[in-house]
Enzyme design. Sequence first.
Site, PDB file in Angstrom:
ATOM      1  N   LYS A   1     -21.739   7.829  78.658  1.00 19.17           N
ATOM      2  CA  LYS A   1     -21.199   9.199  78.728  1.00 19.17           C
ATOM      3  C   LYS A   1     -21.693   9.979  77.580  1.00 19.17           C
ATOM      4  O   LYS A   1     -22.131   9.451  76.890  1.00 19.17           O
ATOM      5  CB  LYS A   1     -19.491   8.377  78.945  1.00 19.17           C
ATOM      6  CG  LYS A   1     -18.781   7.935  79.739  1.00 19.17           C
ATOM      7  CD  LYS A   1     -19.128   9.498  81.236  1.00 19.17           C
ATOM      8  CE  LYS A   1     -18.164   8.579  81.982  1.00 19.17           C
ATOM      9  NZ  LYS A   1     -19.193   7.085  82.510  1.00 19.17           N
TER      10      LYS A   1
HETATM   11  C1  LIG Z   1     -14.231  10.111  87.422  1.00 19.89           C
HETATM   12  C2  LIG Z   1     -13.972   8.694  86.239  1.00 19.89           C
HETATM   13  N1  LIG Z   1     -13.144   8.469  85.997  1.00 19.89           N
HETATM   14  C3  LIG Z   1     -13.777   7.480  85.266  1.00 19.89           C
HETATM   15  C4  LIG Z   1     -14.275   6.401  85.223  1.00 19.89           C
HETATM   16  C5  LIG Z   1     -13.890   5.262  84.637  1.00 19.89           C
HETATM   17  O1  LIG Z   1     -14.434   4.818  83.177  1.00 19.89           O
HETATM   18  P1  LIG Z   1     -15.188   3.430  83.026  1.00 19.89           P
HETATM   19  O2  LIG Z   1     -16.286   3.524  83.853  1.00 19.89           O
HETATM   20  O3  LIG Z   1     -15.505   3.705  81.260  1.00 19.89           O
HETATM   21  O4  LIG Z   1     -14.250   2.899  83.230  1.00 19.89           O
HETATM   22  C6  LIG Z   1     -15.642   7.282  86.575  1.00 19.89           C
HETATM   23  C7  LIG Z   1     -16.852   6.507  85.079  1.00 19.89           C
HETATM   24  O5  LIG Z   1     -17.416   7.167  85.547  1.00 19.89           O
HETATM   25  C8  LIG Z   1     -14.997   8.360  86.262  1.00 19.89           C
HETATM   26  O6  LIG Z   1     -16.483   8.763  86.734  1.00 19.89           O
END
Ligand SMILES: Cc1ncc(COP(=O)(O)O)c(C=O)c1O
Length: 403
Positions: A216
Amino acid sequence: MDTSITLAKTLETQKEVAVLLPKKEPSLCPGPDGKIIPVCEPRLSGREGEYLAECLKTNWISSGGPFVPAFEEAFSVQCGCRYGIACTSGTTALHLAMATLGLGRGDEVILPTFTMIATANAVAYTGAKPVLVDSEPKTWNIDIEQIEMKITSRTKAIVPIHTYGHPADMDPLVSLSQRKNLVVIEDAAHAHGAEYKGKRAGGFGQAACFSFYANKIITTGEGGMITTNDEAFAEKARMLRDHAFSKERHFWHKVAGFNYRMTNLQAAIGLAQTEQFDSLVEARIKNAEIYEALLKETPGLTLPPRTPGIKNVFWMYAILVEKEFGISRDALRQRLASKGIETRTFFIPIHLQPIYRRKYRREFPVSEELCEKGMYLPSAPTLTKKDIERIALEIRRARTRKG
Ligand SMILES: Cc1ncc(COP(=O)(O)O)c(C=O)c1O
């Protein structure tokens, strides 16, 4: 029931779905210079090491350390929000936000089918039902015009995502939510620093949820944060994040909470990253400018959207490979992988996922087209102009060599 008809229909459905899915992942070979260009990697060039050393020196490695509130404060300010609640991931931030809203069985939440599985799972963890909406073809974000027909008396919230860093169309979305008395929770996992009409992503709804996974724009390795301007919401989210310990007595719990606390170590990295907020966002935008200049004349590629009044932060440089390109998206990925260039396919929409698929009805044509044609190119903040020139050259070569 005639089982042969049922079986034939199932097989037909499987075939229909299979053509939409990406082929086997290509194997990555080092490029001519012996180098692999990864699809993403973090840039940890600020005070990350110094702050981590401070955690060790002070013996604060748990969530009780001082970097956690410092990171919450610094990051929420960047989003134009009063409160930040740091969590273990973007997924737990989303779940915590849904739990703080009090969602449960019988409730419905509207979200785009074109998203990562975590958005739908966070809703499902509460017992509520994810209700899916297609994307609109220009920005690939949730199609606001299609939301209204999915609203029922059970609908409680709408969760737009700012896909690949391009904000969703928040004005009509927020006014629809106000008219229908629905809560908006932004899934801002991709959108650190993105702006819609001069306002930062993260401050449009009741709350927003960011991811700090290593790919990210701002990272803590694994991690996430809820941002909000609502004090009561922030307080309840903090309480639920920490096992819902009650104030009057330790180890006393009146509701079921979670342990979604971020550690001081993660927050130390997060604070150092947030100190470089502008330069990390600008690095993604700069990558996009170089890609665009080199690829805009290449027939058969649809480049990521740019919309007046909107700051797309190009979390990932995402393209569509059209028929006119001459070879398929998967063949292009194969070619790039053989030259040491790593890529990723787009999300597979939620309605095609085995855990959410009910009856396949060709209801989401735009998302399916994105799934079939979409891929993203290396997008790390560490990329050099030379790297991007090499990637663009290999893309143009792949087109002329036809597969
Ligand atoms: C649109 C979206 N929401 C939520 C998440 C979840 O994030 P995490 O991987 O930090 O749990 C992601 C992960 O890339 C995502 O692309």
